[in-house]
Design a protein around this motif. Structure first.
Motif, PDB file in Angstrom:
ATOM      1  N   PRO A 135       0.973  -1.687  -0.112  1.00 44.16           N
ATOM      2  CA  PRO A 135       0.355  -0.388   0.756  1.00 44.16           C
ATOM      3  C   PRO A 135       0.679   1.079  -0.159  1.00 44.16           C
ATOM      4  CG  PRO A 135      -0.128  -1.351   1.948  1.00 44.16           C
ATOM      5  CD  PRO A 135       1.259  -2.474   1.207  1.00 44.16           C
ATOM      6  N   ILE A 136       0.247   2.494   0.077  1.00 45.92           N
ATOM      7  CA  ILE A 136       1.170   3.998  -0.944  1.00 45.92           C
ATOM      8  C   ILE A 136       0.474   4.421   0.725  1.00 45.92           C
ATOM      9  CG2 ILE A 136       1.018   5.672  -2.015  1.00 45.92           C
ATOM     10  CD1 ILE A 136       0.147   3.791  -4.291  1.00 45.92           C
ATOM     11  N   VAL A 137       1.776   3.992   1.374  1.00 40.86           N
ATOM     12  CA  VAL A 137       1.705   5.001   3.439  1.00 40.86           C
ATOM     13  C   VAL A 137       2.994   4.827   3.326  1.00 40.86           C
ATOM     14  CG1 VAL A 137      -1.118   3.510   3.432  1.00 40.86           C
ATOM     15  CG2 VAL A 137       1.742   2.366   4.244  1.00 40.86           C
ATOM     16  N   TYR A 138       3.763   4.200   2.600  1.00 43.21           N
ATOM     17  CA  TYR A 138       5.166   4.575   3.213  1.00 43.21           C
ATOM     18  C   TYR A 138       6.331   5.931   2.618  1.00 43.21           C
ATOM     19  CZ  TYR A 138       4.131  -0.015   4.358  1.00 43.21           C
ATOM     20  OH  TYR A 138       3.380  -0.741   5.353  1.00 43.21           O
ATOM     21  N   ASP A 139       6.702   6.605   3.956  1.00 49.45           N
ATOM     22  CA  ASP A 139       7.382   7.213   3.380  1.00 49.45           C
ATOM     23  C   ASP A 139       9.152   6.917   2.986  1.00 49.45           C
ATOM     24  OD1 ASP A 139       5.770   8.989   5.353  1.00 49.45           O
ATOM     25  OD2 ASP A 139       7.057   8.664   6.658  1.00 49.45           O
ATOM     26  N   LYS A 140       9.145   5.830   3.299  1.00 47.13           N
ATOM     27  CA  LYS A 140      10.175   4.899   1.849  1.00 47.13           C
ATOM     28  C   LYS A 140      10.023   3.935   1.908  1.00 47.13           C
ATOM     29  CE  LYS A 140      15.728   5.998   1.639  1.00 47.13           C
ATOM     30  NZ  LYS A 140      16.453   6.235   2.450  1.00 47.13           N
ATOM     31  N   LEU A 141      10.909   3.040   1.248  1.00 51.30           N
ATOM     32  CA  LEU A 141      10.837   1.288   0.747  1.00 51.30           C
ATOM     33  C   LEU A 141      12.472   1.257   0.449  1.00 51.30           C
ATOM     34  CD1 LEU A 141       7.449   1.013  -0.706  1.00 51.30           C
ATOM     35  CD2 LEU A 141       7.940   0.094   1.240  1.00 51.30           C
ATOM     36  N   ASN A 142      12.502   0.204   1.446  1.00 49.63           N
ATOM     37  CA  ASN A 142      13.888  -0.398   0.712  1.00 49.63           C
ATOM     38  C   ASN A 142      14.245  -1.920   0.740  1.00 49.63           C
ATOM     39  OD1 ASN A 142      15.472   2.411   1.237  1.00 49.63           O
ATOM     40  ND2 ASN A 142      15.125   2.281   2.637  1.00 49.63           N
ATOM     41  N   ILE A 143      14.868  -2.074  -0.098  1.00 50.86           N
ATOM     42  CA  ILE A 143      15.733  -4.017   0.000  1.00 50.86           C
ATOM     43  C   ILE A 143      16.887  -4.048  -0.261  1.00 50.86           C
ATOM     44  CG2 ILE A 143      15.212  -5.717  -1.546  1.00 50.86           C
ATOM     45  CD1 ILE A 143      13.647  -4.284  -3.643  1.00 50.86           C
ATOM     46  N   LEU A 144      17.172  -5.156   1.805  1.00 48.88           N
ATOM     47  CA  LEU A 144      17.886  -5.354   1.528  1.00 48.88           C
ATOM     48  C   LEU A 144      18.535  -6.676   1.223  1.00 48.88           C
ATOM     49  CD1 LEU A 144      18.270  -3.459   5.416  1.00 48.88           C
ATOM     50  CD2 LEU A 144      19.330  -2.369   3.328  1.00 48.88           C
ATOM     51  N   GLY A 145      19.195  -6.786   1.000  1.00 45.22           N
ATOM     52  CA  GLY A 145      20.476  -8.359   0.262  1.00 45.22           C
ATOM     53  C   GLY A 145      19.360  -8.860  -0.356  1.00 45.22           C
ATOM     54  N   GLN A 146      18.610  -8.784  -0.904  1.00 44.61           N
ATOM     55  CA  GLN A 146      17.661  -8.661  -2.175  1.00 44.61           C
ATOM     56  C   GLN A 146      16.606 -10.118  -1.806  1.00 44.61           C
ATOM     57  OE1 GLN A 146      21.054 -10.418  -4.334  1.00 44.61           O
ATOM     58  NE2 GLN A 146      19.798  -9.217  -6.625  1.00 44.61           N
ATOM     59  N   LYS A 147      16.283  -9.811  -0.179  1.00 37.87           N
ATOM     60  CA  LYS A 147      14.899 -10.090   0.713  1.00 37.87           C
ATOM     61  C   LYS A 147      14.596  -9.779   1.629  1.00 37.87           C
ATOM     62  CE  LYS A 147      18.052 -13.663   2.720  1.00 37.87           C
ATOM     63  NZ  LYS A 147      18.719 -14.636   3.795  1.00 37.87           N
ATOM     64  N   PHE A 148      14.805  -9.266   2.039  1.00 41.20           N
ATOM     65  CA  PHE A 148      14.168  -7.958   2.644  1.00 41.20           C
ATOM     66  C   PHE A 148      13.623  -6.873   2.487  1.00 41.20           C
ATOM     67  CE2 PHE A 148      17.260 -10.721   5.040  1.00 41.20           C
ATOM     68  CZ  PHE A 148      16.973 -11.147   5.774  1.00 41.20           C
ATOM     69  N   LEU A 149      12.353  -6.544   2.557  1.00 44.58           N
ATOM     70  CA  LEU A 149      11.972  -5.363   2.009  1.00 44.58           C
ATOM     71  C   LEU A 149      10.851  -5.108   3.547  1.00 44.58           C
ATOM     72  CD1 LEU A 149      10.101  -3.931   0.022  1.00 44.58           C
ATOM     73  CD2 LEU A 149       8.357  -4.664  -0.002  1.00 44.58           C
ATOM     74  N   LEU A 150      11.725  -3.416   3.136  1.00 43.96           N
ATOM     75  CA  LEU A 150      11.589  -2.479   4.439  1.00 43.96           C
ATOM     76  C   LEU A 150      10.383  -1.073   4.574  1.00 43.96           C
ATOM     77  CD1 LEU A 150      15.093  -2.739   6.231  1.00 43.96           C
ATOM     78  CD2 LEU A 150      13.462  -4.449   6.815  1.00 43.96           C
ATOM     79  N   GLY A 151       9.749  -1.218   5.112  1.00 46.19           N
ATOM     80  CA  GLY A 151       8.758   0.358   5.147  1.00 46.19           C
ATOM     81  C   GLY A 151       9.443   1.172   6.440  1.00 46.19           C
ATOM     82  N   SER A 152       9.692   2.760   6.121  1.00 43.68           N
ATOM     83  CA  SER A 152       9.670   3.594   7.011  1.00 43.68           C
ATOM     84  C   SER A 152       8.490   4.527   6.882  1.00 43.68           C
ATOM     85  CB  SER A 152      10.828   4.156   6.443  1.00 43.68           C
ATOM     86  OG  SER A 152      11.788   3.681   6.388  1.00 43.68           O
ATOM     87  N   ARG A 153       7.585   4.742   8.114  1.00 43.79           N
ATOM     88  CA  ARG A 153       7.067   5.502   8.129  1.00 43.79           C
ATOM     89  C   ARG A 153       6.672   6.119   9.318  1.00 43.79           C
ATOM     90  NH1 ARG A 153       2.204   2.975  10.540  1.00 43.79           N
ATOM     91  NH2 ARG A 153       2.559   0.715  10.841  1.00 43.79           N
ATOM     92  N   LEU A 154       6.488   7.312   9.709  1.00 41.63           N
ATOM     93  CA  LEU A 154       6.122   7.209  11.126  1.00 41.63           C
ATOM     94  C   LEU A 154       7.425   7.164  11.854  1.00 41.63           C
ATOM     95  CD1 LEU A 154       2.668   6.576  12.307  1.00 41.63           C
ATOM     96  CD2 LEU A 154       3.496   9.062  11.875  1.00 41.63           C
ATOM     97  N   LYS A 155       8.744   7.330  11.321  1.00 42.26           N
ATOM     98  CA  LYS A 155       9.932   7.826  11.916  1.00 42.26           C
ATOM     99  C   LYS A 155      10.232   6.193  12.156  1.00 42.26           C
ATOM    100  CE  LYS A 155      10.931  12.426  12.463  1.00 42.26           C
ATOM    101  NZ  LYS A 155      10.751  13.663  13.605  1.00 42.26           N
ATOM    102  N   LYS A 156       9.857   5.027  11.552  1.00 40.29           N
ATOM    103  CA  LYS A 156       9.961   4.086  11.887  1.00 40.29           C
ATOM    104  C   LYS A 156      10.103   2.812  10.890  1.00 40.29           C
ATOM    105  CE  LYS A 156       9.551   4.654  17.155  1.00 40.29           C
ATOM    106  NZ  LYS A 156      10.581   3.811  17.650  1.00 40.29           N
TER     107      LYS A 156
END
Length: 308
Positions: free
Chosen positions: A236-257
């Protein structure tokens, strides 16, 4: 070539199919014909160039520009062999004063590849340019679209800018963009899906290991999400930023978390953390969060579960 269209790149063909979806702005029934189109149809059927229609719901494909017309229809209702007739109109709009001149007649078989044949249709548009060996970008009334080797409009002629994308065709209208997914059937190329409109769409589709799943970043109103290869919104389009680590971990940043996201269904599968880093061996994530003034560190696996 128009400055607003970027064309000469390799086009990646997407082979993912939405069942029952095929976009082609082409055939229309007799009931929707203009007076000139009805006159053209009568000329062709009365002179036995085409089979006479048995129903007002029968559809035909017509392209035209000024005095040039193209009429295409199957030889029989369920036939894969089509007759394609190019004509020149001479005379006023009144049918009795119009004279039709046959310029060329082609017989084409749906299911047989027609190489570089999209260029046969360029005279029916204001401008055109090669999009790929089987596709032609066409311009009408200062808007762009795309036709395939059978002259079928697979991207509607309503966009300001077009360019190839790893998921199909990137199209811009005003300030928003979308993707048209396309499929090579072996005989022609058709649109099989289209995304929603977004403010921006990523130019790459990172692959997740070991599944091979690909996701593409999209942005709207300053927030980020991701679509899959079928152009469905997964994250969903709710994240300040999205990152992919190690080509398998998808991380979303929102509310500074920071939170771990399942790339298959877009759901959050971990607690919220202040910091997250990839372990040296790439098998898990190192986490850090402040609780009651204390920094608590830990690690989680690909499923968001805490590990010892």
């Amino acid at each position: 070539m128009a400055s607003k269209i970027k064309l000469r790149y390799t086009l990646f063909i997407v082979l993912y199919l939405h069942p029952g979806f095929s976009f082609c702005q082409n055939s229309k029934p007799l009931t929707n014909f203009s007076a000139t189109e009805k006159c053209l149809y009568n000329f062709l059927s009365d002179n036995n160039y085409i089979p006479k229609s048995q129903s007002l719901n029968d559809s035909f494909y017509i392209l035209s520009k000024d005095s040039l017309f193209m009429f295409q229809c199957p030889l029989k209702k369920t036939d894969t062999t089509y007759i394609l007739i190019h004509l020149i109109k001479d005379g006023k709009e009144k049918c009795s004063t119009i004279k039709w001149k046959i310029d060329n007649i082609e017989y084409i078989i749906k299911g047989i590849t027609r190489y570089n044949s999209a260029s046969h249709y360029k005279k029916y548009f204001d401008s055109s340019d090669v999009f790929s060996s089987d596709l032609l970008a066409v311009k009408r009334n200062n808007k762009w679209g795309v036709i395939n080797s059978f002259g079928e409009i697979i991207v509607p002629i309503e966009f300001d800018e077009l360019k190839p994308h790893s998921l199909g065709i990137w199209a811009k209208k005003d300030v928003q963009v979308k993707i048209f997914g396309i499929r090579n059937t072996g005989s022609t190329i058709r649109t099989i899906a289209q995304s929603d409109y977004f403010d921006d769409i990523g130019i790459t589709s990172p692959k997740f290991k070991p599944s091979g799943l690909r996701l593409t970043g999209v942005k709207k109103n300053g927030r980020n999400g991701m679509v899959n290869a079928d152009l469905n919104l997964i994250v969903p389009i709710v994240y300040d930023k999205l990152n992919i680590l190690g080509q398998k971990f998808l991380l979303g940043s929102r509310l500074k978390k920071i939170v771990l996201i399942d790339p298959v269904n877009g759901k959050e599968i971990s607690s919220l953390y202040d910091k997250v880093a990839l372990s040296n061996d790439g098998t898990y994530l190192l986490t850090s969060i402040e609780i009651n003034g204390k920094i608590v560190q830990g690690k989680i696996d690909i499923n968001g579960k805490e590990v010892e």
